[in-house]
Write a protein that holds these residues in place. Sequence first.
Motif, PDB file in Angstrom:
ATOM      1  N   ILE A   1       0.844  -1.202   0.000  1.00 53.86           N
ATOM      2  CA  ILE A   1       0.000   0.000   0.000  1.00 53.86           C
ATOM      3  C   ILE A   1       0.878   1.251   0.000  1.00 53.86           C
ATOM      4  O   ILE A   1       1.792   1.379   0.816  1.00 53.86           O
ATOM      5  N   LEU A   2       0.593   2.159  -0.930  1.00 53.96           N
ATOM      6  CA  LEU A   2       1.269   3.455  -0.957  1.00 53.96           C
ATOM      7  C   LEU A   2       0.200   4.520  -0.700  1.00 53.96           C
ATOM      8  O   LEU A   2      -0.602   4.830  -1.581  1.00 53.96           O
ATOM      9  N   SER A   3       0.188   5.059   0.528  1.00 54.65           N
ATOM     10  CA  SER A   3      -0.862   6.029   0.851  1.00 54.65           C
ATOM     11  C   SER A   3      -0.250   7.415   1.035  1.00 54.65           C
ATOM     12  O   SER A   3       0.966   7.558   1.155  1.00 54.65           O
TER      13      SER A   3
ATOM     14  N   ILE B   1       0.748  -3.165  -6.119  1.00 53.09           N
ATOM     15  CA  ILE B   1       0.874  -2.011  -5.215  1.00 53.09           C
ATOM     16  C   ILE B   1      -0.415  -1.197  -5.350  1.00 53.09           C
ATOM     17  O   ILE B   1      -0.778  -0.787  -6.458  1.00 53.09           O
ATOM     18  N   LEU B   2      -1.098  -1.003  -4.227  1.00 57.04           N
ATOM     19  CA  LEU B   2      -2.317  -0.182  -4.229  1.00 57.04           C
ATOM     20  C   LEU B   2      -1.930   1.232  -3.827  1.00 57.04           C
ATOM     21  O   LEU B   2      -1.200   1.432  -2.861  1.00 57.04           O
ATOM     22  N   ALA B   3      -2.427   2.214  -4.571  1.00 59.74           N
ATOM     23  CA  ALA B   3      -2.057   3.593  -4.265  1.00 59.74           C
ATOM     24  C   ALA B   3      -3.240   4.514  -4.468  1.00 59.74           C
ATOM     25  O   ALA B   3      -4.228   4.137  -5.111  1.00 59.74           O
ATOM     26  N   GLU B   4      -3.129   5.718  -3.896  1.00 58.57           N
ATOM     27  CA  GLU B   4      -4.212   6.703  -4.035  1.00 58.57           C
ATOM     28  C   GLU B   4      -3.648   8.007  -4.586  1.00 58.57           C
ATOM     29  O   GLU B   4      -2.481   8.324  -4.387  1.00 58.57           O
ATOM     30  N   LEU B   5      -4.497   8.760  -5.262  1.00 53.14           N
ATOM     31  CA  LEU B   5      -4.082  10.073  -5.736  1.00 53.14           C
ATOM     32  C   LEU B   5      -4.014  11.033  -4.562  1.00 53.14           C
ATOM     33  O   LEU B   5      -4.733  10.890  -3.568  1.00 53.14           O
TER      34      LEU B   5
END
Length: 322
Positions: free
Chosen positions: A250-252, A296-300
């Motif tokens: 996770i990339l938050s 890899i899950l990421a958010e703007l």
Amino acid sequence: MAQIGTDIEKAKALLESGELVAIPTETVYGLAGNALNPDAVAKIFSVKNRPSFDPLIIHTDSLEKVRKFTLDIPAPLDRLAAHFWPGPLTLLLPKKTIVPDLVTSGLDTVAVRIPQHTLTLRLLEALDFPLAAPSANPFGYISPTTAAHVQDQLGDKIPYILDGGPSQVGLESTIVGLENGEVTVYRLGGLEVAAIETIVGPVKIMAHSSSNPKSPGMLKSHYAPKASFVLGDLKTLVPMYQKSEMPFGILSFSRKFKDMPEQFQKQLSKKGDLAEAAKNLFAHMRALDSVDVSVILAELLPDDGLGKAINDRLKRAAAGED
Ligand code: TXA
Ligand code: MG
């Protein structure tokens, strides 16, 4: 493996003999060679595995030197140079013939930048030629922001890495040129568009057109990690992937997730600061890419200021998956 150190004399001697040296800058590390020596420039393309239609940025330490290899600098770009150099700004300027065609892929403009990094400025000052330097990563992968990142990927191909510590901006330079009299941004980067507009007024942004890109840094898959990269709402995505068997990271921006091991989640800035997020972005992407996750899950991030450039890199990484 490359030697890593802070020896400017050694870097200078290697560059003078036509070798390549990785150099630190405030944006990302560069893979540098004598810009006026076509053999050294050809080596850059081959070490990076970079297609020759993707032109390079030339680095030097003063406006006087810039004038030696460019024709007249258009007034608005001259004002930007005066305000933001040294800094994370690259200008597209009409070139003199002294600049090899290989550097510019045959274009009549050359991309130029004076970087803001003490060690590299001292090296550039000591040299009587400018340095062509793309980001020091294999073509298509994430840019390096530490000497160790360069060592990991290009260490067996170059003799020396000048170690200037972690890059303080962490995003590549903002690329600006003049098109039909209009100041035009071709790549969003470490210098915010709003700062540019305070000097030259409203600018045109061309950083998202993907057909026939003037700047191949605009190609969508340019920043891809090896793991596939999924952008979305983490509050929805994380529980979904937790139910699956798939190993994921996770990339938050700043949120931390319970029941997830530390090494599988990275926060870009715990206090929600965009400059800190920019500085951490590529290192965190690399770290997650190296712990054997398949996704890899990421958010703007908030789409404002540096957030725009960070979101641009996140979207490109996401587009890199097949
Ligand atoms: O921050 C940076 O700019 C870093 C550091 C090392 O200075 N360098 C960097 O270089 O990001 P590179 O090669 O990864 O990206 C340079 C971009 C490419 O997308 C290239 O297409 C564009 O600059 N470019 C270079 N010369 C150009 C030109 N004459 N016209 C349009 N685009 C150009
Ligand atoms: Mg690059």
